[in-house]
Design a protein around this motif. Structure first.
Motif, short mmCIF file in Angstrom:
data_model
loop_
_atom_site.label_atom_id
_atom_site.label_comp_id
_atom_site.label_asym_id
_atom_site.label_seq_id
_atom_site.Cartn_x
_atom_site.Cartn_y
_atom_site.Cartn_z
N ILE A 81 0.84 -1.20 0.00
CA ILE A 81 0.00 0.00 0.00
C ILE A 81 0.87 1.25 0.00
O ILE A 81 0.60 2.22 -0.72
CB ILE A 81 -0.94 0.01 1.22
N GLU A 82 1.95 1.23 0.80
CA GLU A 82 2.84 2.39 0.86
C GLU A 82 3.55 2.61 -0.47
O GLU A 82 3.74 3.74 -0.92
CB GLU A 82 3.86 2.21 1.99
N ARG A 85 1.03 4.12 -2.82
CA ARG A 85 0.82 5.55 -2.54
C ARG A 85 1.96 6.39 -3.12
O ARG A 85 1.74 7.47 -3.67
CB ARG A 85 0.71 5.77 -1.03
N TYR A 86 3.17 5.91 -2.96
CA TYR A 86 4.34 6.64 -3.49
C TYR A 86 4.25 6.77 -5.01
O TYR A 86 4.42 7.86 -5.56
CB TYR A 86 5.63 5.92 -3.09
N ALA A 89 1.46 9.14 -6.07
CA ALA A 89 1.81 10.55 -5.85
C ALA A 89 2.75 11.05 -6.92
O ALA A 89 2.61 12.19 -7.41
CB ALA A 89 2.43 10.72 -4.46
N ASP A 96 -5.05 9.72 -0.58
CA ASP A 96 -6.01 8.64 -0.82
C ASP A 96 -7.29 9.10 -1.50
O ASP A 96 -8.00 8.28 -2.09
CB ASP A 96 -6.35 7.95 0.51
N ILE A 99 -7.00 8.19 -5.06
CA ILE A 99 -6.79 6.77 -5.36
C ILE A 99 -8.07 5.99 -5.14
O ILE A 99 -8.72 6.14 -4.10
CB ILE A 99 -5.67 6.18 -4.47
N TRP A 101 -8.95 2.40 -4.41
CA TRP A 101 -8.40 1.10 -4.04
C TRP A 101 -9.37 0.00 -4.50
O TRP A 101 -10.55 0.04 -4.16
CB TRP A 101 -8.20 1.00 -2.54
#
Length: 313
Positions: A81-82, A85-86, A89, A96, A99, A101
């Motif tokens: 997940i991290e 996110r990176y 971005a 979020d 995004i 999911w």
């Protein structure tokens, strides 16, 4: 007749000059054609992708894998997940709220990419030659091995591949995984379920005796049940390269994801605190027996980054 000589000379000089100018222009054109093409920017590449102009980006993730990809108390958490996110971005989808999911199981990852249900998959997705015929990969962003996890009551009984072959023991794994295929190559009878979490619950209920999967996935469940399980050190098969899945029809998006993963890798190499290291120490790091580092990214394109444009020359 002499009065016409200057004019003929003028015409001769003009013709000579015209020829010379033509040769100079041709030479200049030849020089230009030998110059290297302009390096495209991140923005140039982004305009070629299918996500350009979308208000949000759809990312397929696991919601049942502790430490990797999990939906817990309404929040998405985990190493995958991290990383997602990176990457989001960097592509212009920070936060979020930008995004979407999309929960995907192991066997649903490829169909989700092929059917346009997701733009990316970040879900412990092993990069293999067979899968690369169906989807594209950017990465790897993690290298892991296949291991087995057993309940503590059997940790002295199941210690080797040969033990897993014993018909007394029921070995479980998730369908559509590289582990399923590897267990088959070792002639190990396997019970296939949808998610590794189903295997873990089955062991706790007495239906199975062992679960096999990537070490990182097993570490997540060990963190949830530290008093109930043991990861047995019996790596088999080859190391697993984990990458970001991208639709095979969008090479520009694959290039961008690879570029940004490499950006994090280069930051880590230079001693900086990279996004990868931050994600690792927040999630997997405390639970893996051997520390890991971000692997080098494969097939990284040459692009001019957003940041490069604002640096002083």
């Amino acid at each position: 007749m002499n009065q016409f000589l200057p004019r003929s000379r003028v015409r001769s000089v003009a013709t000579t000059l015209a020829v010379a100018l033509t040769l100079v222009l041709a030479a200049a054109a030849g020089c230009d054609s030998r110059q290297e093409p302009r390096i495209p920017s991140v923005n140039d590449k982004l305009r070629e992708t299918h996500i350009y102009g979308q208000p949000t980006i759809k990312i397929g993730v696991s919601t049942t894998g502790p430490l990797m990809g999990e939906l817990r108390d309404g929040a998405y958490t985990g190493f995958d997940i991290e990383i997602a996110r990176y990457v989001a971005a960097q592509l212009g989808y920070a936060g979020d709220h930008r995004i979407e999911w999309v929960p995907v199981s192991t066997e649903d990852r490829i169909p989700a990419l092929q059917g346009g249900l997701v733009d990316l998959v970040v879900s412990t997705f092993s990069m293999t030659e067979e899968r690369a015929k169906l989807v594209s990969f950017a990465g790897p962003y993690l290298v892991t091995t296949q291991e087995a996890m057993v309940p503590n009551r059997l940790r002295d009984n199941i210690r080797t591949i040969e033990d897993l072959r014993d018909p007394r023991y029921k070995v479980c794994t998730s369908g559509g995984s590289t582990t399923e295929a590897e267990l088959g190559r070792h002639q190990i009878r396997v019970f296939v379920v949808k998610e590794v979490g189903d295997c873990v619950e089955g062991i706790l209920a007495g239906r199975y005796d062992a679960v096999s999967s990537d070490e990182t996935i097993l570490a997540g469940f060990l963190s949830r049940h530290p008093k109930d399980f043991t990861i047995v050190d019996m790596p088999f098969g080859t190391s697993e390269q984990i990458g970001v899945g991208v639709p095979i029809s969008d090479p520009a998006l694959r290039d961008l994801v690879a570029f940004f993963l490499d950006k994090s890798y280069q930051q880590g190499r230079s001693g900086q605190t990279s996004p990868w290291l931050t994600a690792y120490h927040r999630t997997l790091g405390p639970w893996l027996r051997q520390p890991k580092t971000q692997p080098p990214t494969l097939d990284v394109p040459e692009l001019v980054d957003f940041d490069d444009k604002v640096r002083p020359s």
